[in-house]
Write an enzyme that holds these catalytic residues in place. Structure first.
Site, PDB file in Angstrom:
ATOM      1  N   HIS A 435      -9.653 -53.890  76.103  1.00 17.06           N
ATOM      2  CA  HIS A 435      -9.948 -54.663  77.313  1.00 17.06           C
ATOM      3  C   HIS A 435     -11.175 -55.544  77.080  1.00 17.06           C
ATOM      4  CE1 HIS A 435     -11.146 -54.646  81.845  1.00 17.06           C
ATOM      5  NE2 HIS A 435     -10.448 -55.705  81.530  1.00 17.06           N
ATOM      6  N   ASN A 485     -14.202 -51.980  85.846  1.00 14.92           N
ATOM      7  CA  ASN A 485     -13.613 -52.543  87.062  1.00 14.92           C
ATOM      8  C   ASN A 485     -13.410 -51.497  88.146  1.00 14.92           C
ATOM      9  OD1 ASN A 485     -13.639 -55.096  86.054  1.00 14.92           O
ATOM     10  ND2 ASN A 485     -11.484 -55.104  85.430  1.00 14.92           N
TER      11      ASN A 485
HETATM   12  P1  NAI Z   1      -3.382 -66.275  81.878  1.00 11.76           P
HETATM   13  O1  NAI Z   1      -2.461 -66.495  83.005  1.00 11.76           O
HETATM   14  O2  NAI Z   1      -4.529 -67.201  81.687  1.00 11.76           O
HETATM   15  O3  NAI Z   1      -2.571 -66.246  80.511  1.00 11.76           O
HETATM   16  C1  NAI Z   1      -1.396 -65.537  80.302  1.00 11.76           C
HETATM   17  C2  NAI Z   1      -0.587 -66.316  79.263  1.00 11.76           C
HETATM   18  O4  NAI Z   1       0.451 -65.513  78.771  1.00 11.76           O
HETATM   19  C3  NAI Z   1       0.063 -67.568  79.820  1.00 11.76           C
HETATM   20  O5  NAI Z   1      -0.374 -68.683  79.067  1.00 11.76           O
HETATM   21  C4  NAI Z   1       1.555 -67.334  79.640  1.00 11.76           C
HETATM   22  O6  NAI Z   1       2.274 -68.492  79.321  1.00 11.76           O
HETATM   23  C5  NAI Z   1       1.557 -66.341  78.507  1.00 11.76           C
HETATM   24  N1  NAI Z   1       2.773 -65.529  78.425  1.00 11.76           N
HETATM   25  C6  NAI Z   1       3.479 -64.939  79.399  1.00 11.76           C
HETATM   26  N2  NAI Z   1       4.523 -64.245  78.873  1.00 11.76           N
HETATM   27  C7  NAI Z   1       4.471 -64.406  77.547  1.00 11.76           C
HETATM   28  C8  NAI Z   1       5.253 -63.960  76.443  1.00 11.76           C
HETATM   29  N3  NAI Z   1       6.330 -63.197  76.644  1.00 11.76           N
HETATM   30  N4  NAI Z   1       4.891 -64.313  75.209  1.00 11.76           N
HETATM   31  C9  NAI Z   1       3.822 -65.090  75.014  1.00 11.76           C
HETATM   32  N5  NAI Z   1       3.032 -65.550  76.003  1.00 11.76           N
HETATM   33  C10 NAI Z   1       3.344 -65.211  77.249  1.00 11.76           C
HETATM   34  O7  NAI Z   1      -3.878 -64.771  82.035  1.00 11.76           O
HETATM   35  P2  NAI Z   1      -5.234 -64.116  81.537  1.00 11.76           P
HETATM   36  O8  NAI Z   1      -6.255 -64.261  82.564  1.00 11.76           O
HETATM   37  O9  NAI Z   1      -5.496 -64.584  80.157  1.00 11.76           O
HETATM   38  O10 NAI Z   1      -4.830 -62.577  81.506  1.00 11.76           O
HETATM   39  C11 NAI Z   1      -4.086 -62.013  80.446  1.00 11.76           C
HETATM   40  C12 NAI Z   1      -4.274 -60.522  80.480  1.00 11.76           C
HETATM   41  O11 NAI Z   1      -5.641 -60.204  80.328  1.00 11.76           O
HETATM   42  C13 NAI Z   1      -3.828 -59.853  81.772  1.00 11.76           C
HETATM   43  O12 NAI Z   1      -3.295 -58.622  81.469  1.00 11.76           O
HETATM   44  C14 NAI Z   1      -5.128 -59.706  82.536  1.00 11.76           C
HETATM   45  O13 NAI Z   1      -5.097 -58.650  83.467  1.00 11.76           O
HETATM   46  C15 NAI Z   1      -6.084 -59.399  81.409  1.00 11.76           C
HETATM   47  N6  NAI Z   1      -7.491 -59.687  81.648  1.00 11.76           N
HETATM   48  C16 NAI Z   1      -7.874 -60.823  82.299  1.00 11.76           C
HETATM   49  C17 NAI Z   1      -9.220 -61.095  82.491  1.00 11.76           C
HETATM   50  C18 NAI Z   1      -9.672 -62.350  83.169  1.00 11.76           C
HETATM   51  O14 NAI Z   1     -10.842 -62.442  83.549  1.00 11.76           O
HETATM   52  N7  NAI Z   1      -8.824 -63.361  83.308  1.00 11.76           N
HETATM   53  C19 NAI Z   1     -10.260 -60.157  82.036  1.00 11.76           C
HETATM   54  C20 NAI Z   1      -9.741 -59.025  81.306  1.00 11.76           C
HETATM   55  C21 NAI Z   1      -8.404 -58.809  81.156  1.00 11.76           C
END
Ligand code: NAI
Length: 707
Positions: A435, A485
């Site tokens: 994480h 969190n």
């Molecule tokens: P985001 O929405 O910015 O990015 C997710 C990306 O994954 C998108 O670009 C999407 O096109 C891609 N995607 C979806 N399905 C896919 C697949 N089958 N193969 C390849 N790419 C795929 O989301 P974010 O914020 O980067 O979050 C990603 C993960 O990280 C989530 O699990 C979130 O809970 C976690 N997270 C987020 C934080 C934050 O502050 N944004 C902090 C810590 C963890």
């Protein structure tokens, strides 16, 4: 002579070698050994000068930090190092200090009491005491301005930052850079100066400046400290001590420094910073994972999802020299992700963090792709797709199919159950949570989430990987929100409740900033995006037990499209530079919503704001600790210091509670429980430790982190 110090000779030059591995700390026995060597040298007519050098990989890298703790817990301090340093400085035969590695803290103070200093070009010198809430305590603040000038001494003691040999030469802290063998060079230098009178640093007043110049140096330093080191005692004490060097004779200046040093040493701030120092080292010790657990070599990696987190994680891997495949579902998303990475690297080059060539090398390590081709050879995959169980399961099923046996499959999920994700594969022993915190390429924290089946090798490898990536890895258990969190929820909930009860938005944020936090809770919400919590609230509302008070203001703001900085408005309004300003519209709305909810507003003090927000963290932290989802209270502290902007000089939320006293914390939590109901029920561990007169730091679990 103690076995920590050896005396040998090269014809007319004596060589004093300090051998106290690993870093030649000035532990008891080292000063005594040097002192005895000086006595022998004084009596040996054949010796014309002496070289003082460190054996092994460095000169004296500093004081023995454990000694500070002994002093504050009542062990008499004795006369300290000062008399010994005076004795060395009074030696009629010149002492040439030869520096390699680092001469930090007590090491530099020792070096400055010599008559000359020579160093290899890779050496560094510094007075980093301020990082432990201290000032130099063995005349460092008195000798350094005499060598380096007042402004440089102030800068070094205030920031604690190291100075490289070349700069040290420029400022007169060292006298020569030695090319080639340090000892041979130092001996040659010693022969050059042997016949000259040995100059005493404490008598060299020519760089102490004049009153007018100095006044402006000190006042601008105090201004900088007030801004950049808000609320910290040590930087101000360092300035005061150096000012004393410019105004008092050396001996009086030393006494003045001593008094300030002791004040700092006994302050909560210094004790907290020393706690942080040791906690960072403790964090990698995991009771049921022995040090010799075999590691899985990580030579190549892949990241799934090139969004906010995936892009950052790919950069982190590439920065550490690991080639990485970056997979997306469609070209547009991939292009967007890569554009962000490129612009981040371009910014780093612009800011001088690394060269264009280094940026190109890093970028070249990232291979964008729309397929799983190439995944069959990577050692590690980190998944960072949208937060949703069904999607994560689908991705892990696919990873299980395409990845080689023995590859680590990690998820960056922030809320989902690692065991459930692992169950979608045929190899749950190789599934783990990694994480990262946003922005992943900047934030130091990495929560490593252990699933029920995660193998010791996989855990040990991820803990080691965190170091390779320049992160602080903390092992946590698999509970909702993990550690950081899970605690942050109650903290942000209280911030909202306080608003509903009558505190202003600015007052809530200001109280936490005054406490020392990097940002207030509402400003943090605006930065991270209020919609994130809103979505989670909607998804998990059915899990909330009935009759429990729910915060509503943020959800209402989201319903109006006020998601925070990204929409130009949230708790605050933002201009196009993302500068926040209070928004009277929000105050108006809150008054309306609160009246509709039948809440009667009241005056709320800054003390209540901090107590409610911080004790909400502490009470949840106590539950996590008792349930075993964190190994130690200090691990929770490390999480908060590296991932949530908690002030280091408070030592972290659990340490802070210990310094307040758990009895007092428990009473206050109980008072909130009476006033606000079930959400404030004191954690059983808090109650028990308070009744036993114990601290969180004393609470230990041997069986390892819960899963
Ligand atoms: P985001 O929405 O910015 O990015 C997710 C990306 O994954 C998108 O670009 C999407 O096109 C891609 N995607 C979806 N399905 C896919 C697949 N089958 N193969 C390849 N790419 C795929 O989301 P974010 O914020 O980067 O979050 C990603 C993960 O990280 C989530 O699990 C979130 O809970 C976690 N997270 C987020 C934080 C934050 O502050 N944004 C902090 C810590 C963890």
């Amino acid at each position: 002579m103690t076995d920590l110090v050896q005396l040998t000779k090269d014809n007319d030059i004596a060589i004093i070698t300090i051998n106290n591995p690993p870093v030649n700390a000035l532990s008891p026995g080292v000063p005594e050994g040097i002192s005895e060597a000086l006595d022998r040298i004084a009596q040996d007519a054949s010796v014309k000068a002496a070289v003082l050098i460190g054996g092994g990989r460095t000169f004296v890298a500093g004081a023995d930090i454990k000694e500070f703790g002994k002093m504050t817990s009542g062990k008499p301090r004795g006369a300290g190092l000062t008399p010994f340093l005076l004795k060395m400085e009074d030696s009629t035969k010149p002492v040439i200090v030869a520096i390699h590695g680092t001469a930090f803290g007590g090491g530099l103070e020792l070096a400055m009491a010599g008559h000359y200093r020579v160093a290899v070009s890779s050496a560094q010198v510094g007075q980093p005491e301020v990082k432990l809430g201290l000032i130099p305590g063995a005349a460092g603040t008195q000798r350094l301005p005499r060598l380096a000038g007042v402004a440089k001494a102030v800068e070094m003691c205030m920031t604690g930052n190291p100075v490289k040999a070349e700069e040290a030469l420029k400022f007169g802290i060292i006298d020569r850079i030695i090319e080639g063998d340090l000892l041979a060079g130092a001996i040659a230098f010693a022969r050059e100066v042997a016949a000259k009178p040995a100059p005493k640093t404490r008598e060299r007043n020519e760089k102490l400046g004049n009153a007018t110049e100095n006044a402006s140096i000190f006042s601008s330093a105090r201004e900088t400290a007030a801004k950049k080191q808000r609320g910290l005692l040590a930087p101000v004490a360092a300035i005061d001590a150096i000012e004393a060097a410019t105004k008092m004779p050396f001996e009086e200046g030393c006494k003045f420094e001593q008094k300030l040093f002791i004040d700092c040493l006994f302050s909560e701030q210094s004790k907290s910073l020393i706690h942080v120092f040791f906690s960072e080292r403790e964090v990698s010790k995991i009771p049921d994972i022995p040090k010799d657990t075999p590691l899985i070599p990580i030579k190549t990696a892949a990241v799934v999802g090139a969004g906010t987190m995936g892009g950052g994680i790919a950069m982190v891997l590439a920065n550490a020299g690991i080639p990485v495949l970056l997979k997306e579902t469609d070209q547009t998303a991939l292009d967007r992700g890569l554009a962000t990475i490129k612009s981040n690297y371009a910014n780093s080059v612009k800011r001088g963090r690394f060269s264009q060539q280094a940026a190109d090398e890093r970028l070249n390590r990232i291979t964008p792709t729309l397929s799983y081709d190439g995944f069959s050879t990577v050692d590690l995959v980190i998944e960072a797709v949208f937060e949703g169980m069904a999607l994560k399961k689908e991705v892990f099923k696919e990873l299980d199919r395409v990845c080689k046996p023995g590859a680590i499959l990690a998820s960056n999920t922030s809320t989902l159950n690692i065991d459930e994700i692992a169950a979608s594969t045929s190899r749950p022993a190789f599934v783990i949570g990694t994480h990262f915190f946003s922005p992943a390429n900047v934030m130091r924290l990495l929560e490593i989430v252990r699933g029920k089946a995660t193998s010791p090798e996989v855990i040990a490898t991820c803990m080691q990987l965190s170091k390779t990536l320049g992160k602080v890895g903390v092992l946590v258990g698999n509970c909702r929100g993990f550690v950081g969190n899970r605690m942050f929820g109650p903290y942000r909930r209280e911030a909202q409740f306080l608003i509903e009860e009558g505190a202003s938005i600015e007052a809530v944020d200001q109280a936490l900033v005054d406490f020392g936090n990097a940002m207030g809770p509402l400003a943090v919400g605006d930065l991270a995006g209020l919609d994130v919590g809103w979505r989670i609230n909607k998804e998990y509302r059915h899990l909330q037990p009935p009759g429990i008070r729910q915060a509503f203001v943020e959800d209402h703001l989201c319903e109006l499209g006020r998601f925070g900085q990204k929409t130009g408005a949230g708790w605050y309004k933002y201009d196009d530079q993302r500068r926040a300003a209070p928004d009277p519209v929000v105050d108006e709305l809150i008054r309306k919503w609160v009246a509709e909810a039948g809440i009667v507003q009241r005056q709320i003090s800054a003390e209540e704001i901090t107590d409610r927000c911080i004790y909400a963290l502490v009470n949840e932290g106590a539950r996590i600790l008792e349930e075993g989802y964190a190994l130690r209270a200090s691990d929770i502290d490390i999480i908060y210091l590296n991932g949530y902007g908690f002030p280091a000089h408070r030592g972290g939320p659990m340490w802070y509670a210990d310094t307040v006293g758990l009895k007092k914390v428990y009473e206050r939590v109980s008072e909130f429980h009476r006033q606000h109901g079930e959400i404030w029920r004191p954690a059983p561990l808090l109650k028990r430790l308070a009744e036993q007169g114990k601290t969180f730091a004393q609470f230990g679990k041997e069986e390892g982190v819960a899963t």
